[in-house]
Design a protein around this motif. Sequence first.
Motif, mmCIF file in Angstrom:
data_model
loop_
_atom_site.group_PDB
_atom_site.id
_atom_site.type_symbol
_atom_site.label_atom_id
_atom_site.label_comp_id
_atom_site.label_asym_id
_atom_site.label_seq_id
_atom_site.Cartn_x
_atom_site.Cartn_y
_atom_site.Cartn_z
ATOM 1 N N UNK A 1 2.335 25.450 29.786
ATOM 2 C CA UNK A 1 3.140 24.799 28.747
ATOM 3 C C UNK A 1 3.700 25.838 27.786
ATOM 4 N N UNK A 2 2.850 26.818 27.408
ATOM 5 C CA UNK A 2 3.304 27.857 26.467
ATOM 6 C C UNK A 2 4.398 28.698 27.093
ATOM 7 N N UNK A 3 4.226 28.972 28.362
ATOM 8 C CA UNK A 3 5.240 29.771 29.038
ATOM 9 C C UNK A 3 6.571 29.002 29.099
ATOM 10 N N UNK A 4 6.470 27.700 29.308
ATOM 11 C CA UNK A 4 7.692 26.887 29.324
ATOM 12 C C UNK A 4 8.342 26.900 27.946
ATOM 13 N N UNK A 5 7.518 26.755 26.926
ATOM 14 C CA UNK A 5 8.060 26.764 25.557
ATOM 15 C C UNK A 5 8.677 28.122 25.245
ATOM 16 N N UNK A 6 7.991 29.147 25.690
ATOM 17 C CA UNK A 6 8.521 30.503 25.488
ATOM 18 C C UNK A 6 9.900 30.630 26.135
ATOM 19 N N UNK A 7 9.997 30.083 27.324
ATOM 20 C CA UNK A 7 11.283 30.192 28.027
ATOM 21 C C UNK A 7 12.377 29.366 27.337
ATOM 22 N N UNK A 8 12.006 28.241 26.814
ATOM 23 C CA UNK A 8 12.996 27.441 26.061
ATOM 24 C C UNK A 8 13.463 28.227 24.842
#
Lengths: 313, 1030
Positions: free
Chosen positions: B311-318
Amino acid sequence: MSRLRLVFFVLLVLGGAGLSVLLYRAEITTPFRATLAPAFQLLGRPVKSVDRALTRVLPIDDLDEAAYGDAIASRYEEFNGGTRKQQKYVQQLLTTVAEGGRKGFRYRAFLYETTVPNAFALPGGIVVVTTGLLSTLHSEAELVSVLAHEVGHVELSHCIDGVRFEILERKMGSAPLGELADVAMTVMMRHAFSKTQEEEADEYAWAWLQQSQYDIAGEGRAFHALQESDRPVSSAGEGRREQPHPILEYLQSHPHLELREERYRERARNWSAAHPGEQRYSGYRNLLQLRAMSDESFMEEWSGSSVSGGPGH
Amino acid sequence: MEFFLFLLIAVLFVIVLILHNRTRNLQRRLTGLERQMGLGDAASTVPSSIAPSRKDPSFDATGVASRGDSMGASHPGAIPSGPSGQPAATGVAETGYVTPAAAVVPVQAAVSPATTATIGAQPSASSASSALPPPIWKKIERQLVENWTGIVGAIILTAGLGFLGLVAALALPAFFRFLMLAGVSLALSAMSYVLEKRPNWQKFSSWIRGVAGAVALFACFGSAAVPGLKWIEDERAGLALITLGVFVNLAFARLAGRQAFASLHVLLSLVTLSILPQQLPVFVVAAVVALAGVALAYRSRWEHQALLVTASFAIYQIFRYQMAGGAAASFTQAERLLGIASTALVGLVALLMHYRTVYASSRFSRSDVMPFASHLVHWFSSVLGFILYSTGSKWNTIVLVVVALLCFALARRGRNLGIQWLYRTDTIVAQSVALFGGLTLTRWDVDPVLIAAILFIEGMTFVVVMQLAEDTLLEIVARVTLIVIGVGLFVTVLVQLDYDRTAELYRHALVLLVLVTAVVFLDRRRSSAEPKGPFGPMLWFLRAGYGVSPLEIVSGLFLIGVHTVLIRHVWLPTALSLVWMVLIMVQKRAAAYASDGRTSGLWGLAGAMIVSHIMLWVHVFYGEAARLPLDSTASLLLPFLLASLLMAIFPIVQLPVSLLRLPAIALVFLHLLLSSMRISQPVTPLLAGTLWLLFSLAGLELSLWIGRRGVEASAESQVQGQAWSAASRLVVLAAAGYVVAFVIRHVVVELQAERYLGRLPVRTVIESYAIVVFLYWFHTIPAALAARDFFWRNMQPLFLEAALAFTVVALELEFTQKWMMLAFALLPFVLLGWERARRNGVPDVSRLRLYALLSFWTAVFHLGFTSSISAMPAVHWLDRSWILGLVVLALIVGLVGWMHRSVRFNECSFPPPLAWLATGGAWLQIRRNHWIFDPAFAAAALFLFWSFDHAILTLLWVGLVFLAFVLSVLLREGHFRIMALIALAACLGRLILYDLSQTSLLMRAVVFVGVGILMLGMNSIYNRFKDRFV
């Protein structure tokens, strides 16, 4: 299926088929695609009967109404419009029509200056005719049918029905009749006669025409003339009837002119068929010259009663 | 500057003091705890205020607890032991996050040794209650205290140290500042290392290590990026140092042993990296961090860790996407490919994490909730990442299809491993990806309807596969999905509708027809075995139909779609009718071979037929076809009529329980109704109503014939008999519907017709025919099986009332009020005569007595109030009101006599809807003479008042009084005598007050003589029949 039932069934089917063929061949059309006006009129009859019974039991008699009419006449005499000749002509016809009336009022005609073709009756035998009506109608037979309609309102107590409680109240309180006249005038102008009352007044005019010498088709023609003058000028909608709205039909005071015209045109046709050779008077020239038939009868105006058209029409 | 340094030192000193005190407190508690554990006698150390009293009845009430079990062996609130004999509290470290049940012991051990002792050594009432699941707020509170206070505390401490660093930066060179922070980190690491060896300090040690990692990361980050701390100017060197800090954190995460701390280190690393300028190397490092985090989770089955990292990686990518301008186009090709690759890699590792036998579970249990949630988040994060780096290439379709296939294969592996939830989840995901891949066909400029059709075929394939897999839930999903796609396809056809593109219209119609065929054959594959399990009933509905199966909904919609697309073609009704026929034949044949023998697809077909008929009628009445000539209109209407007729007949013979019968019969009747109206309208609007009456007769006889067939058939087969009876019922309802339609049309259209047919008004002729038809209906006796039907019991008898109502309407329309008076006076004679002439075997008409009385009252009312005083000019002698009044009065007298002699109102019977009138009849019968005679006398008195000269009115009224008096003798009813005497008194009053003063001498004499004679007559009658007045 029992034999008797079978016979009835066959007869019914044959009768229905025969009726269908007759209808198909007659190609009878109706003024409107759909309308609830006749149903509303029909439903209004019992209500009107009860209403009339109520008027009968109230302590208001023809003398009260006559006095009331006198008050109205004295108040509105000065507003009498039209030419003197027109006044005299209309008064003469009204007297003829009202002759033999059960109430025994002294009927008085008033002319009202306006291009709108209309006529209305007030309690006590007051009949107001607009100058527009004189120019809209084509014959004396048409005019007397309109006057007979208004006399019908008076004779059938439609006028007094509308103001009976006001009259009663003022009668008890000894209110001046002039004031009463104002109240009545307002009420009468606001509350037009109901569809049922209009239908009764039409019937009165029809009955009067039958026992007169005037053209039996005069009533149908008068409605036709009024309808023509009422129809909006539109190239697109020429000859087309606007589809009535059921709610507006319920609220409207008068039946559709189209329906009234068709009813009395058909009755006249039927009457003429039942009375072949009977001569009736149209009076196109009489109306043009404002001379009543009782004063001068033109030979060419006498004819077998026709339904559609006539001299000058 | 010096002031700030002093302040820094002071603050540090204070912190050290606080930490020292805190350490001493903890040491003291630890020692106490160790002592208690070693002694094993908790009760002696428990303060009396905390320990439950043995004298406490509530405590004693727990029984077992009060007697003291051995430590936690079998007590529900005790600590479960691990395989190695250690308490489960140590096992908590394995999963990292403390579960609510396991958290009880460490918390209480840290806070209250006494309480812990109570739980361990003396299971008490409170420990017994602890066996129950703690309330939700307790769980939240525990999670907050146990984990998040630590995480947030570590972050705040790091921030504080960062601020201190900034303060120090004002006094020291940047490099020394770095060294200072690195030193702090090292010191904390050392402290952590020392404390870690002590079992009760392990958690604290982990927090300290977390802070140390964060400080180290901050030091590295500050050296390269934070003004004031920055001492490395070269970007590569700076990034290298930050990477070093990140890897230190990852190493700490590896060492943490608990997922909470591992997550902390990974999160810190990602947060730090997100602050840096988003260049490719930074993203690579972030991807590596995420990958490492996921790998850690994979190794230790840390669900929370894996969830947080993906989830954090997804948020980071956003965040990175937004920083890049919020558009995928702002990424270079290399960045995009790297993004896709890293997303795929992180996602794959995270997803594969669950494909292990340790997750095997045949039924979804509470322990599967977290892995399931985690799995969903992995999918979601991965999809998000792919969307962010989407290239927009049309080749993605192929990629997505391949991914869907791989995913499906993976799901199958999950099933082989025995992980049911994983199999289902990834199967659904595979289906979703496949559908999404299908949607990307728009990039290939494919017709949207064709795309929807492809998706529909894919959905059908999915249904078949899931059916073969015999997974109830997935088959439900597949069937519902197919319905949704079908609806979508239908909507797409409507949206794409363009009547100017003929070729496209044909293509769409063909696609729809092919799919209808396909879905029919799909239905043939349905299993007849009843599905089991909690979702079994739902699947049964979705398979078997009853309006909700894909076959029912989709086939109906598609057939409507075909109609919509081809509505402008004159041949459409013919073609569509043929399609219906073929479909019925196919379905009937399918039913013949199906193991359950059930015909499906008829709901949809019935719905499509109804909608198509409505569309056709709208088209014919209001659409373009409204202007067509009659022959063209007939060619449009006829095929549907024939098709409906065939369907109405066909199921009766072949399929007794078919659903098509009801709509088909209804449609046939509606068709005849509307077609006859449409065709006859241009000629005359009056014809349709009469035709409907004829149709109603035909329908009535048809229903009777079918009913008789039902009786015959029931002798052989009860089912067949019921089927015929049901058909008979429907047909008679439809036939009655024609009558209702006629009545409505008569009111709305025909009443206005004033024309004559011969010598009679046309509407009167129609009304007369209708009255005869109504009476025919009324005299119909149904077949034995139908006699108890609602219609025959409740509705059919009302045709008598309908006939009467029409009679009154006809009279009202054609006669003026004074003639209505005569009509209402004659009507009771007809009604009473009819009732008297009724023979056996003919329906009961006794209620006509009551209707005769109503008519009588109406005539009386008219006589008294309205018609007798009509002001209408008389056309001929009979038309005069008073003559009519006299005739009516004579009729009323006759009626009074008849009703008095032979009419009993309490013997009337009524059909159920009018049963309440029977009460009225009984009530009238009690005082029957009052209701008959009194109105007649009143009307006569009023009639005399309105019609005759008032001079002789007294005499006439006394005549009436005399009659009433005679009646009282004849009927022996005192009521008439009293009434007569009262009226006589009134007449005498009038004689004195009015006649003496108002009338002429002659009239006065006549009246007085007359009145006198009548009064003498009354007197002699009284004396002669005195005994009757008692």
